[in-house]
Design a protein around this motif. Structure first.
Motif, PDB file in Angstrom:
ATOM      1  N   HIS A  21       1.470   6.915  -2.322  1.00  0.00           N
ATOM      2  CA  HIS A  21       0.033   6.804  -2.059  1.00  0.00           C
ATOM      3  C   HIS A  21      -0.600   8.181  -1.851  1.00  0.00           C
ATOM      4  O   HIS A  21      -1.821   8.310  -1.947  1.00  0.00           O
TER       5      HIS A  21
ATOM      6  N   ARG B 236       0.820  -1.209   0.000  1.00  0.00           N
ATOM      7  CA  ARG B 236       0.000   0.000   0.000  1.00  0.00           C
ATOM      8  C   ARG B 236       0.855   1.260   0.000  1.00  0.00           C
ATOM      9  O   ARG B 236       0.453   2.273  -0.573  1.00  0.00           O
TER      10      ARG B 236
ATOM     11  N   ASP C 153      -9.965  -0.310  11.875  1.00  0.00           N
ATOM     12  CA  ASP C 153      -9.451   0.206  10.614  1.00  0.00           C
ATOM     13  C   ASP C 153     -10.552  -0.035   9.586  1.00  0.00           C
ATOM     14  O   ASP C 153     -10.875  -1.170   9.243  1.00  0.00           O
ATOM     15  N   LYS C 154     -11.191   1.038   9.103  1.00  0.00           N
ATOM     16  CA  LYS C 154     -12.356   0.901   8.224  1.00  0.00           C
ATOM     17  C   LYS C 154     -12.069   0.070   6.983  1.00  0.00           C
ATOM     18  O   LYS C 154     -12.940  -0.642   6.483  1.00  0.00           O
ATOM     19  N   ALA C 155     -10.845   0.153   6.500  1.00  0.00           N
ATOM     20  CA  ALA C 155     -10.503  -0.564   5.268  1.00  0.00           C
ATOM     21  C   ALA C 155     -10.632  -2.068   5.439  1.00  0.00           C
ATOM     22  O   ALA C 155     -10.791  -2.798   4.460  1.00  0.00           O
ATOM     23  N   THR C 156     -10.568  -2.558   6.686  1.00  0.00           N
ATOM     24  CA  THR C 156     -10.638  -4.008   6.926  1.00  0.00           C
ATOM     25  C   THR C 156     -12.062  -4.491   7.153  1.00  0.00           C
ATOM     26  O   THR C 156     -12.286  -5.688   7.339  1.00  0.00           O
TER      27      THR C 156
ATOM     28  N   PHE D  35      -1.708   6.114   7.072  1.00  0.00           N
ATOM     29  CA  PHE D  35      -2.092   4.718   7.209  1.00  0.00           C
ATOM     30  C   PHE D  35      -1.217   4.020   8.245  1.00  0.00           C
ATOM     31  O   PHE D  35      -0.072   4.407   8.458  1.00  0.00           O
TER      32      PHE D  35
ATOM     33  N   SER E  74      -0.730  -3.174   4.319  1.00  0.00           N
ATOM     34  CA  SER E  74      -1.717  -3.008   5.386  1.00  0.00           C
ATOM     35  C   SER E  74      -2.242  -4.372   5.829  1.00  0.00           C
ATOM     36  O   SER E  74      -1.988  -5.399   5.188  1.00  0.00           O
TER      37      SER E  74
ATOM     38  N   ASN F   7     -10.518   7.455   8.479  1.00  0.00           N
ATOM     39  CA  ASN F   7     -10.250   6.061   8.104  1.00  0.00           C
ATOM     40  C   ASN F   7     -10.476   5.091   9.255  1.00  0.00           C
ATOM     41  O   ASN F   7     -10.305   3.876   9.083  1.00  0.00           O
TER      42      ASN F   7
ATOM     43  N   SER G 247     -14.602  -5.597   5.704  1.00  0.00           N
ATOM     44  CA  SER G 247     -15.063  -6.191   4.452  1.00  0.00           C
ATOM     45  C   SER G 247     -16.392  -6.897   4.655  1.00  0.00           C
ATOM     46  O   SER G 247     -16.618  -7.546   5.679  1.00  0.00           O
TER      47      SER G 247
ATOM     48  N   LEU H 231      -5.164  -5.132   5.489  1.00  0.00           N
ATOM     49  CA  LEU H 231      -6.112  -5.518   4.448  1.00  0.00           C
ATOM     50  C   LEU H 231      -5.498  -6.552   3.508  1.00  0.00           C
ATOM     51  O   LEU H 231      -6.169  -7.506   3.090  1.00  0.00           O
TER      52      LEU H 231
END
Length: 520
Positions: free
Chosen positions: A135, A119, A242-245, A170, A194, A230, A247, A196
């Motif tokens: 990034h 990332r 962590d919002k990105a995780t 991040f 990350s 985030n 899923s 993720l």
């Protein structure tokens, strides 16, 4: 009524059996519960260790990808030269030109590696100033000193380092390398992935569900205010998601995982605060009623080995369900065995109680009439006298003798004589109070103890018994009568003096014509 009498008559065997059952059942319950919990803890410890190993292997795999990217694309003379020029100049425009040159050189490769989970590709000048974030290419020039420990570490020691760390934008599992040009240190470069990336790899291999938590204090201390969007507050005090995780393509739905987290948050608070890795099992019917869930908390340490994040894993505990079921079966089997043993114990004590009761009955009761015998009278005679004197309550005694009993035996036979004895005994039992004690003194003589009864009352009772006996028919005998002597206990009486006086009164009744009551 049968059950009431049964429990009343067999209280001792029942009590012993129930106490035995209760004590042993408690031991079985505590033992099976302890062993079940011990097995569960052992299983969960192994489960945690295996999951940690799996996560570490995934981390190692992704770290190898970053190492490969570094070896083949970054660690080359062109990149070194650009960084050397950027480190050597203070001119803003020159650094902008060098930054764009470095971006054009590596951006295509970065995009390709981004698909594999890398990332962040981030270059820094020797004084920990951000030079180029691939990034966020427009965000540069900020100092990372005392913010990013991994960069400080490489700046100081000039050797590569790998560690998890929160950043300005991040968080990531970071791999930081020193950059040298002609042997001179000119900066550092970071390649990180990350959670993720790990999450995507792990869910493809084990088909379970993962979430990522990071301490709020770490986020608040390091992340740019504009980038805090985030993160999302979790159900665990002091931790954010962590919002990105988050899923929605995992095995377990997010709302279910959030419900589980809310339910267990207090239970795990202390262990989370300690920063240890552990697993628990959870079974709540309104969330999942078909199987327990194993929730694992895998600690993620920073460079200083302090836990700053957690990887959460959720799996259906089918094996654990079998283990718990087997434990319950063992408890049921042992309980059924205990019921069987308790029943045998009850039967044993029931028979023993019956045997003891028969021995007591034989020893204290007359075999023919069922009344107390002379041995029993001698046992409680003194006791009744002592009670009467101690509590200053009257005690009266009746001595009864069947008139012409020898003639009955001689005329009608001993069987009829026995019949008369049993009939008179039945009259005494049926017409005396439950507190009164009647006994066969010997031969055709009977003695009656009347507690809390005055002489006047005792005479009335004797007269009543005399009339009932006289009016009763005993087989072919026309009339059977009895003579009675009645007396009351005096202060200076002993058992011998009391018995002697009542015997004399009985003798007087016989001398005075029989079928009468004499008292003093």
């Amino acid at each position: 009524m049968f059950y009431k009498n049964f429990f009343k008559n067999n209280r001792r065997p029942l009590l012993i059996s129930l106490i035995f059952f209760a004590v042993v059942e408690a031991v079985i319950l505590l033992s099976t519960s302890y062993l079940k919990q011990k097995d569960i803890n052992y299983y969960l410890d192994i489960f945690t260790n295996n999951l940690e190993t799996n996560i570490n292997m995934t981390n190692a795999h992704l770290s190898e990808l970053t190492q490969s990217f570094y070896d083949f694309k970054i660690n080359n003379p062109k990149v070194d030269a650009i960084m050397a020029k950027a480190a050597a100049t203070q001119d803003k425009h020159e650094r902008d030109r060098l930054r764009k040159e470095l971006f054009r050189l590596l951006n295509d490769d970065y995009k390709k590696m981004h698909h594999y989970g890398i990332r962040q590709l981030h270059f820094h000048l020797p004084n920990s100033i951000s030079f180029l974030r691939f990034h966020r290419p427009n965000k540069y020039g900020d100092s990372l000193q005392n913010v990013r420990e991994t960069i400080d570490y490489v700046n100081k020691r000039r050797i590569p380092i790998s560690a998890f760390e929160e950043g300005r934008i991040f968080n990531g599992f970071r791999n930081v390398y020193p950059i040298f040009h002609d042997g001179e240190f000119v900066g550092t470069v970071e390649l990180s992935f990350s959670f993720l990336a790990m999450q995507e790899f792990l869910t493809k291999t084990d088909h379970t569900s993962y979430l990522f938590l990071i301490k709020q204090e770490v986020v608040n201390k390091k992340v740019f205010t504009s980038e805090k969007r985030n993160y999302q507050k979790s159900e665990f005090d002091g931790f954010d998601y962590d919002k990105a995780t988050l899923s929605k393509s995992m095995q377990m739905r997010l709302n279910k995982m959030f419900s589980i987290n809310k339910a267990i948050s207090k239970q795990v608070a202390q262990r989370v605060a300690k920063g240890e890795s552990f697993s628990i099992y959870f079974h709540q019917n309104d969330i999942y009623n078909d199987s327990p869930i194993i929730i694992s908390f895998i600690a993620v340490p920073n460079l200083d080995s302090k836990t700053v994040a957690y990887i959460l894993n959720y799996q259906f505990g089918d094996t654990l369900k079998i283990l718990i079921k087997n434990s319950h079966m063992i408890f049921i089997i042992l309980s059924l065995l205990l019921i069987f043993i308790s029943l045998i114990l009850f039967i044993y004590f029931y028979n023993d109680e019956k045997r003891r009761a028969k021995i007591f009955q034989d020893a204290t009761h007359d075999a023919l009439t069922g009344l107390y015998n002379r041995h029993a009278v001698n046992y409680f005679f003194k006791q009744k006298i002592d009670e009467s004197k101690r509590y200053h309550k009257p005690l009266s005694i009746i001595f009864c003798d069947i008139d012409f009993f020898k003639k009955i035996n001689d005329t009608y036979g001993h069987d009829i004589g026995d019949y008369v004895l049993k009939g008179i005994a039945a009259i005494l039992q049926n017409h005396l109070r439950s507190s009164d004690i009647s006994a066969r003194w010997g031969g055709e003589e009977f003695i009656i103890f009347l507690p809390e009864t005055s002489l006047e009352e005792a005479v009335a009772i004797a007269q009543k018994l005399r009339k009932i006996i006289e009016a009763s028919l005993f087989s072919s005998i026309e009339t059977t009568t009895c003579s009675f002597g009645v007396t009351q206990l005096r202060e200076d009486d002993t058992s011998d003096s009391l018995l002697k006086r009542v015997d004399e009164l009985l003798y007087r009744a016989k001398e005075n014509g029989r079928n009468r009551v004499e008292n003093d």
